[in-house]
Design a protein around this motif. Sequence first.
Motif, PDB file in Angstrom:
ATOM      1  N   VAL A  48      55.032  55.297  50.873  1.00 38.03           N
ATOM      2  CA  VAL A  48      56.796  53.272  50.922  1.00 38.03           C
ATOM      3  C   VAL A  48      55.733  52.644  51.239  1.00 38.03           C
ATOM      4  CG1 VAL A  48      58.291  52.330  51.914  1.00 38.03           C
ATOM      5  CG2 VAL A  48      58.511  54.914  50.658  1.00 38.03           C
ATOM      6  N   ALA A  49      54.329  53.264  52.992  1.00 37.35           N
ATOM      7  CA  ALA A  49      53.803  51.851  52.952  1.00 37.35           C
ATOM      8  C   ALA A  49      52.142  51.979  52.195  1.00 37.35           C
ATOM      9  CB  ALA A  49      53.117  52.565  54.564  1.00 37.35           C
ATOM     10  N   GLU A  50      52.061  52.806  51.873  1.00 36.36           N
ATOM     11  CA  GLU A  50      50.906  52.322  50.328  1.00 36.36           C
ATOM     12  C   GLU A  50      51.385  51.135  49.377  1.00 36.36           C
ATOM     13  OE1 GLU A  50      48.056  55.103  48.737  1.00 36.36           O
ATOM     14  OE2 GLU A  50      48.171  56.414  50.422  1.00 36.36           O
ATOM     15  N   ALA A  51      52.727  51.703  48.921  1.00 38.51           N
ATOM     16  CA  ALA A  51      52.787  50.652  47.706  1.00 38.51           C
ATOM     17  C   ALA A  51      53.746  49.557  47.907  1.00 38.51           C
ATOM     18  CB  ALA A  51      55.221  51.097  47.514  1.00 38.51           C
ATOM     19  N   HIS A  52      54.249  48.920  49.642  1.00 39.29           N
ATOM     20  CA  HIS A  52      53.785  47.662  49.776  1.00 39.29           C
ATOM     21  C   HIS A  52      52.408  47.055  49.963  1.00 39.29           C
ATOM     22  CE1 HIS A  52      53.321  44.643  53.057  1.00 39.29           C
ATOM     23  NE2 HIS A  52      54.628  44.387  52.672  1.00 39.29           N
ATOM     24  N   ASP A  53      51.738  48.438  50.308  1.00 37.73           N
ATOM     25  CA  ASP A  53      50.253  47.102  50.483  1.00 37.73           C
ATOM     26  C   ASP A  53      49.594  47.163  48.840  1.00 37.73           C
ATOM     27  OD1 ASP A  53      50.774  47.408  52.770  1.00 37.73           O
ATOM     28  OD2 ASP A  53      49.394  49.389  53.229  1.00 37.73           O
ATOM     29  N   THR A  54      49.712  47.834  47.541  1.00 40.48           N
ATOM     30  CA  THR A  54      49.602  47.071  46.940  1.00 40.48           C
ATOM     31  C   THR A  54      49.864  45.405  46.329  1.00 40.48           C
ATOM     32  OG1 THR A  54      51.698  47.278  45.637  1.00 40.48           O
ATOM     33  CG2 THR A  54      50.285  49.545  45.545  1.00 40.48           C
ATOM     34  N   HIS A  55      50.613  44.805  47.264  1.00 38.45           N
ATOM     35  CA  HIS A  55      51.095  43.626  46.880  1.00 38.45           C
ATOM     36  C   HIS A  55      51.039  42.704  48.367  1.00 38.45           C
ATOM     37  CE1 HIS A  55      55.193  43.870  48.087  1.00 38.45           C
ATOM     38  NE2 HIS A  55      55.284  44.745  47.861  1.00 38.45           N
ATOM     39  N   HIS A  56      50.197  43.160  49.170  1.00 39.64           N
ATOM     40  CA  HIS A  56      49.865  42.728  50.774  1.00 39.64           C
ATOM     41  C   HIS A  56      48.797  43.440  50.983  1.00 39.64           C
ATOM     42  CE1 HIS A  56      53.005  39.677  50.592  1.00 39.64           C
ATOM     43  NE2 HIS A  56      53.297  39.482  51.153  1.00 39.64           N
TER      44      HIS A  56
ATOM     45  N   LYS B 183      45.916  37.767  45.242  1.00 42.90           N
ATOM     46  CA  LYS B 183      45.586  38.680  44.662  1.00 42.90           C
ATOM     47  C   LYS B 183      44.301  38.950  43.506  1.00 42.90           C
ATOM     48  CE  LYS B 183      48.273  36.953  40.952  1.00 42.90           C
ATOM     49  NZ  LYS B 183      49.121  35.432  40.220  1.00 42.90           N
ATOM     50  N   GLU B 184      43.671  39.168  43.896  1.00 46.93           N
ATOM     51  CA  GLU B 184      42.408  39.877  43.348  1.00 46.93           C
ATOM     52  C   GLU B 184      42.376  40.732  44.394  1.00 46.93           C
ATOM     53  OE1 GLU B 184      37.437  39.025  43.446  1.00 46.93           O
ATOM     54  OE2 GLU B 184      39.247  37.455  43.974  1.00 46.93           O
ATOM     55  N   GLU B 185      42.456  40.443  44.923  1.00 47.54           N
ATOM     56  CA  GLU B 185      42.327  42.064  46.028  1.00 47.54           C
ATOM     57  C   GLU B 185      43.834  43.768  46.100  1.00 47.54           C
ATOM     58  OE1 GLU B 185      40.998  38.760  48.872  1.00 47.54           O
ATOM     59  OE2 GLU B 185      42.924  39.218  48.101  1.00 47.54           O
ATOM     60  N   ALA B 186      45.035  42.548  45.115  1.00 48.04           N
ATOM     61  CA  ALA B 186      46.258  43.178  45.045  1.00 48.04           C
ATOM     62  C   ALA B 186      45.345  43.964  43.868  1.00 48.04           C
ATOM     63  CB  ALA B 186      47.382  42.675  44.731  1.00 48.04           C
ATOM     64  N   LEU B 187      45.158  43.417  43.242  1.00 44.91           N
ATOM     65  CA  LEU B 187      44.310  43.873  41.499  1.00 44.91           C
ATOM     66  C   LEU B 187      44.364  44.741  41.907  1.00 44.91           C
ATOM     67  CD1 LEU B 187      44.913  40.676  39.439  1.00 44.91           C
ATOM     68  CD2 LEU B 187      46.018  41.870  39.074  1.00 44.91           C
TER      69      LEU B 187
ATOM     70  N   TYR C 255      52.132  36.953  48.362  1.00 45.47           N
ATOM     71  CA  TYR C 255      50.565  37.580  47.632  1.00 45.47           C
ATOM     72  C   TYR C 255      49.606  36.634  47.689  1.00 45.47           C
ATOM     73  CZ  TYR C 255      50.203  39.493  42.831  1.00 45.47           C
ATOM     74  OH  TYR C 255      50.049  39.881  41.410  1.00 45.47           O
ATOM     75  N   GLU C 256      50.348  35.681  46.794  1.00 47.47           N
ATOM     76  CA  GLU C 256      49.843  33.974  46.071  1.00 47.47           C
ATOM     77  C   GLU C 256      48.059  34.305  46.584  1.00 47.47           C
ATOM     78  OE1 GLU C 256      53.232  34.584  44.560  1.00 47.47           O
ATOM     79  OE2 GLU C 256      52.155  34.221  46.309  1.00 47.47           O
TER      80      GLU C 256
END
Length: 236
Positions: free
Chosen positions: A104-112, A124-128, A120-121
């Motif tokens: 769950v923590a890793e899923a959250h960190d995909t957008h943050h 975004k580059e790091e999130a991608l 998130y905006e």
Amino acid sequence: MPYELYYWPTIQGRGEFVRLALEEAGADYVDVARGPDGVPAMMRMLEEAAHPPFAPPFLKDGDLVIGQTAAILLYLGARHGLAPKDPAGGLWTQQIQLTLSDLVAEAHDTHHPVSVNLYYEDQKEEALRRAADFRDSRIPKFLGWCEGILARNLAGDRHLVGASLTYADLSLFQVVEGLSYAFPKAMERALADAPRVAALRHAVAERPRIKAYLKSSRRIPFNEDGIFRCYPELDG
């Protein structure tokens, strides 16, 4: 007295894992922050409790206040038959829950991936980059681990632990639901390689109390304020 659950009123988040356990148990509970003066009441609890939780969710049972999702589920599991009674089985159930908490923590960190204090905006580059690795490596690794646990369960592959439903099963259901909302294309591929996990997801959804809960207004829809967020560009 009913349990008092304290969590943010507009998202599923980590509080949803507790809600699912309470619903499956048929427990009497109040989702405090969704009521009048609910969020201020939650904040007062954080400020005034003798043993203050770091953050929601937390559960109040009489004078007892329990923070951290896994600890709450450990408590509810023992009280409501959602965990084995033997110590080894109880610890194994909690180990699975803690591993799912890592997912769950890793899923959250995909957008943050940079900071929870940035939008998130702003990252975004790091999130991608983070989401690509999560989709291609981490989701298959976690689901493969769960698939292996189901396959090795001597009591059968319908449950993660023993022959009966545990809070770990409920939590795996919620993780798969959340990831399927956030990463529908990646999860279609991953679940094709994890048929036992997919079957458990569907079986939990058909349990009478869970099925009724999922259709009710008590189940907050997934949205882009919670842990599992659907940003199509992150799904690759």
